[in-house]
Design a protein around this motif. Structure first.
Motif, PDB file in Angstrom:
ATOM      1  N   MET A   1       0.808  -1.150  -0.007  1.00  0.00           N
ATOM      2  CA  MET A   1       0.103   0.099   0.161  1.00  0.00           C
ATOM      3  C   MET A   1       0.831   0.943  -0.101  1.00  0.00           C
ATOM      4  SD  MET A   1      -3.002   1.179   2.525  1.00  0.00           S
ATOM      5  CE  MET A   1      -3.553   2.945   2.324  1.00  0.00           C
ATOM      6  N   SER A   2       0.297   2.185  -0.524  1.00  0.00           N
ATOM      7  CA  SER A   2       1.005   3.466  -0.839  1.00  0.00           C
ATOM      8  C   SER A   2       0.346   4.730  -0.491  1.00  0.00           C
ATOM      9  CB  SER A   2       1.737   3.567  -2.431  1.00  0.00           C
ATOM     10  OG  SER A   2       2.274   5.025  -2.246  1.00  0.00           O
ATOM     11  N   PHE A   3       0.801   5.496   0.431  1.00  0.00           N
ATOM     12  CA  PHE A   3       0.038   6.711   0.747  1.00  0.00           C
ATOM     13  C   PHE A   3       0.260   8.111  -0.133  1.00  0.00           C
ATOM     14  CE2 PHE A   3       0.476   4.973   5.138  1.00  0.00           C
ATOM     15  CZ  PHE A   3      -0.555   4.717   5.434  1.00  0.00           C
ATOM     16  N   SER A   4       1.581   8.032  -0.714  1.00  0.00           N
ATOM     17  CA  SER A   4       2.042   8.961  -1.494  1.00  0.00           C
ATOM     18  C   SER A   4       3.469   8.866  -2.196  1.00  0.00           C
ATOM     19  CB  SER A   4       1.766  10.628  -0.741  1.00  0.00           C
ATOM     20  OG  SER A   4       3.098  10.509   0.167  1.00  0.00           O
ATOM     21  N   PRO A   5       3.753   9.501  -3.051  1.00  0.00           N
ATOM     22  CA  PRO A   5       5.066   9.314  -3.609  1.00  0.00           C
ATOM     23  C   PRO A   5       6.223   9.774  -2.604  1.00  0.00           C
ATOM     24  CG  PRO A   5       3.808  10.305  -5.309  1.00  0.00           C
ATOM     25  CD  PRO A   5       2.884  10.153  -4.057  1.00  0.00           C
ATOM     26  N   SER A   6       6.140  10.883  -1.757  1.00  0.00           N
ATOM     27  CA  SER A   6       7.012  11.406  -0.949  1.00  0.00           C
ATOM     28  C   SER A   6       7.085  10.359   0.371  1.00  0.00           C
ATOM     29  CB  SER A   6       6.609  12.706  -0.264  1.00  0.00           C
ATOM     30  OG  SER A   6       5.389  12.920   0.307  1.00  0.00           O
ATOM     31  N   PHE A   7       5.819   9.988   0.584  1.00  0.00           N
ATOM     32  CA  PHE A   7       5.933   8.798   1.750  1.00  0.00           C
ATOM     33  C   PHE A   7       6.737   7.614   1.376  1.00  0.00           C
ATOM     34  CE2 PHE A   7       4.540   5.084   4.031  1.00  0.00           C
ATOM     35  CZ  PHE A   7       4.414   5.351   5.353  1.00  0.00           C
ATOM     36  N   ASP A   8       6.611   7.299   0.213  1.00  0.00           N
ATOM     37  CA  ASP A   8       7.167   5.982  -0.317  1.00  0.00           C
ATOM     38  C   ASP A   8       8.624   6.347  -0.501  1.00  0.00           C
ATOM     39  OD1 ASP A   8       4.978   4.492  -0.464  1.00  0.00           O
ATOM     40  OD2 ASP A   8       4.500   5.043  -2.873  1.00  0.00           O
ATOM     41  N   GLN A   9       9.201   7.506  -0.966  1.00  0.00           N
ATOM     42  CA  GLN A   9      10.562   7.969  -0.988  1.00  0.00           C
ATOM     43  C   GLN A   9      11.148   8.059   0.393  1.00  0.00           C
ATOM     44  OE1 GLN A   9      10.926  11.687  -2.825  1.00  0.00           O
ATOM     45  NE2 GLN A   9      13.253  11.516  -3.115  1.00  0.00           N
ATOM     46  N   LEU A  10      10.427   8.422   1.406  1.00  0.00           N
ATOM     47  CA  LEU A  10      10.894   8.699   2.630  1.00  0.00           C
ATOM     48  C   LEU A  10      11.396   6.852   3.215  1.00  0.00           C
ATOM     49  CD1 LEU A  10      12.015   9.737   5.280  1.00  0.00           C
ATOM     50  CD2 LEU A  10       9.265  10.027   5.993  1.00  0.00           C
ATOM     51  N   VAL A  11      10.263   6.061   3.028  1.00  0.00           N
ATOM     52  CA  VAL A  11      10.467   4.740   3.447  1.00  0.00           C
ATOM     53  C   VAL A  11      11.662   4.233   2.712  1.00  0.00           C
ATOM     54  CG1 VAL A  11       9.383   2.351   3.246  1.00  0.00           C
ATOM     55  CG2 VAL A  11       8.086   4.381   3.979  1.00  0.00           C
ATOM     56  N   GLN A  12      11.939   4.394   1.391  1.00  0.00           N
ATOM     57  CA  GLN A  12      12.807   3.674   1.009  1.00  0.00           C
ATOM     58  C   GLN A  12      14.183   4.099   1.341  1.00  0.00           C
ATOM     59  OE1 GLN A  12      12.568   1.252  -1.550  1.00  0.00           O
ATOM     60  NE2 GLN A  12      14.653   1.259  -1.449  1.00  0.00           N
ATOM     61  N   ALA A  13      14.334   5.567   1.662  1.00  0.00           N
ATOM     62  CA  ALA A  13      15.409   6.258   2.211  1.00  0.00           C
ATOM     63  C   ALA A  13      15.803   5.409   3.309  1.00  0.00           C
ATOM     64  CB  ALA A  13      15.142   7.699   1.916  1.00  0.00           C
ATOM     65  N   LEU A  14      15.006   5.309   4.324  1.00  0.00           N
ATOM     66  CA  LEU A  14      15.321   4.782   5.588  1.00  0.00           C
ATOM     67  C   LEU A  14      15.608   3.194   5.519  1.00  0.00           C
ATOM     68  CD1 LEU A  14      12.214   6.282   7.516  1.00  0.00           C
ATOM     69  CD2 LEU A  14      14.458   6.863   7.665  1.00  0.00           C
ATOM     70  N   THR A  15      15.269   2.725   4.434  1.00  0.00           N
ATOM     71  CA  THR A  15      15.589   1.275   4.274  1.00  0.00           C
ATOM     72  C   THR A  15      17.042   1.106   4.191  1.00  0.00           C
ATOM     73  OG1 THR A  15      14.921   0.991   1.981  1.00  0.00           O
ATOM     74  CG2 THR A  15      13.286   0.328   3.600  1.00  0.00           C
ATOM     75  N   CYS A  16      17.969   2.123   3.659  1.00  0.00           N
ATOM     76  CA  CYS A  16      19.345   1.947   3.602  1.00  0.00           C
ATOM     77  C   CYS A  16      20.035   1.712   4.652  1.00  0.00           C
ATOM     78  CB  CYS A  16      19.921   3.310   2.787  1.00  0.00           C
ATOM     79  SG  CYS A  16      19.961   4.765   3.953  1.00  0.00           S
ATOM     80  N   LEU A  17      19.392   1.951   6.035  1.00  0.00           N
ATOM     81  CA  LEU A  17      20.044   1.951   7.396  1.00  0.00           C
ATOM     82  C   LEU A  17      20.165   0.520   7.638  1.00  0.00           C
ATOM     83  CD1 LEU A  17      18.275   4.717   9.090  1.00  0.00           C
ATOM     84  CD2 LEU A  17      20.627   4.709   8.289  1.00  0.00           C
ATOM     85  N   PRO A  18      21.081  -0.022   8.064  1.00  0.00           N
ATOM     86  CA  PRO A  18      21.483  -1.359   8.718  1.00  0.00           C
ATOM     87  C   PRO A  18      20.408  -1.836   9.584  1.00  0.00           C
ATOM     88  CG  PRO A  18      23.172   0.073   9.367  1.00  0.00           C
ATOM     89  CD  PRO A  18      22.557   1.053   8.816  1.00  0.00           C
ATOM     90  N   GLY A  19      19.610  -2.922   9.381  1.00  0.00           N
ATOM     91  CA  GLY A  19      18.766  -3.358  10.299  1.00  0.00           C
ATOM     92  C   GLY A  19      17.345  -3.010  10.050  1.00  0.00           C
ATOM     93  N   VAL A  20      17.018  -2.041   9.177  1.00  0.00           N
ATOM     94  CA  VAL A  20      15.782  -1.270   8.749  1.00  0.00           C
ATOM     95  C   VAL A  20      15.437  -2.023   7.704  1.00  0.00           C
ATOM     96  CG1 VAL A  20      14.667   0.761   8.676  1.00  0.00           C
ATOM     97  CG2 VAL A  20      16.719   0.627  10.152  1.00  0.00           C
ATOM     98  N   GLY A  21      14.263  -2.652   7.873  1.00  0.00           N
ATOM     99  CA  GLY A  21      13.639  -3.167   6.732  1.00  0.00           C
ATOM    100  C   GLY A  21      12.395  -2.295   6.418  1.00  0.00           C
ATOM    101  N   ASN A  22      11.663  -2.891   5.340  1.00  0.00           N
ATOM    102  CA  ASN A  22      10.415  -2.052   4.745  1.00  0.00           C
ATOM    103  C   ASN A  22       9.379  -1.754   5.977  1.00  0.00           C
ATOM    104  OD1 ASN A  22       9.283  -0.582   2.730  1.00  0.00           O
ATOM    105  ND2 ASN A  22       7.620  -2.264   2.718  1.00  0.00           N
TER     106      ASN A  22
END
Length: 178
Positions: free
Chosen positions: A1-22
């Motif tokens: 599910m997607s709320f908005s493109p900016s939310f999806d972009q933030l989620v994708q950016a946070l997954t680059c951190l170690p131990g942080v999944g979707n």
């Protein structure tokens, strides 16, 4: 599910951190956007500031905001001892868990010929120059106990021997009775 493109972009950016999944990234993004937007702004400001000011110490290659990091610039540190580590995280671990008061040299990796990483990529030419001054009286090898870490430690020990600097290795493994 997607709320908005900016939310999806933030989620994708946070997954680059170690131990942080979707799922964890989604929870973080929702909390920062909806519950604590001021904390989100603080995080964005701190990250932006660090990205524009953080650099490498010219002496030890650790993270610094100035030409010399706080450890290298401290006159109370023992400037005759240098501990060679693989990453800045190793410096943090040693500072928090030991009474070591010498200087550090951060390799930012380990020797790995298959990956094209040799001594020059790890800044060992800088370390060689520091050893050549004669100011360093002991080198502590604190690389990991992996094959690459042991290879790197061997190379470092040879470099120290070239300058008649004793090289000691941190103990590792299971203690007796452990």
């Amino acid at each position: 599910m997607s709320f908005s493109p900016s939310f999806d972009q933030l989620v994708q950016a946070l997954t680059c951190l170690p131990g942080v999944g979707n799922k964890t990234a989604q929870r973080m993004a929702l909390r920062l956007l909806l519950e604590q937007p001021q904390k989100g702004q603080q995080l964005a400001d701190a990250l932006n500031h660090a990205l524009h000011t953080a650099t490498r110490c010219q002496q030890c290659r650790n993270i610094s905001d100035a030409e010399l990091c706080l450890i290298c610039a401290n006159p109370r540190r023992d400037h005759s001892t240098i501990c060679v580590v693989e990453a800045p995280a190793d410096v943090l671990a040693l500072e928090q868990s030991t009474d070591y008061r010498g200087l550090y040299f951060v390799l930012m990796g380990f020797i790995s010929p298959l990956d094209g990483i040799g001594p020059y990529e790890l800044g060992m030419d800088i370390l060689d120059e520091q050893l050549a001054t004669g100011d360093i009286k002991e080198m502590v090898l604190a690389t990991n106990s992996t094959l690459e870490g042991e290879t790197t430690a061997y190379f470092l020990a040879e470099l120290a021997a070239k300058h008649n600097v004793p090289a000691t290795r941190l103990a590792h493994g299971v203690p007796m009775g452990g």
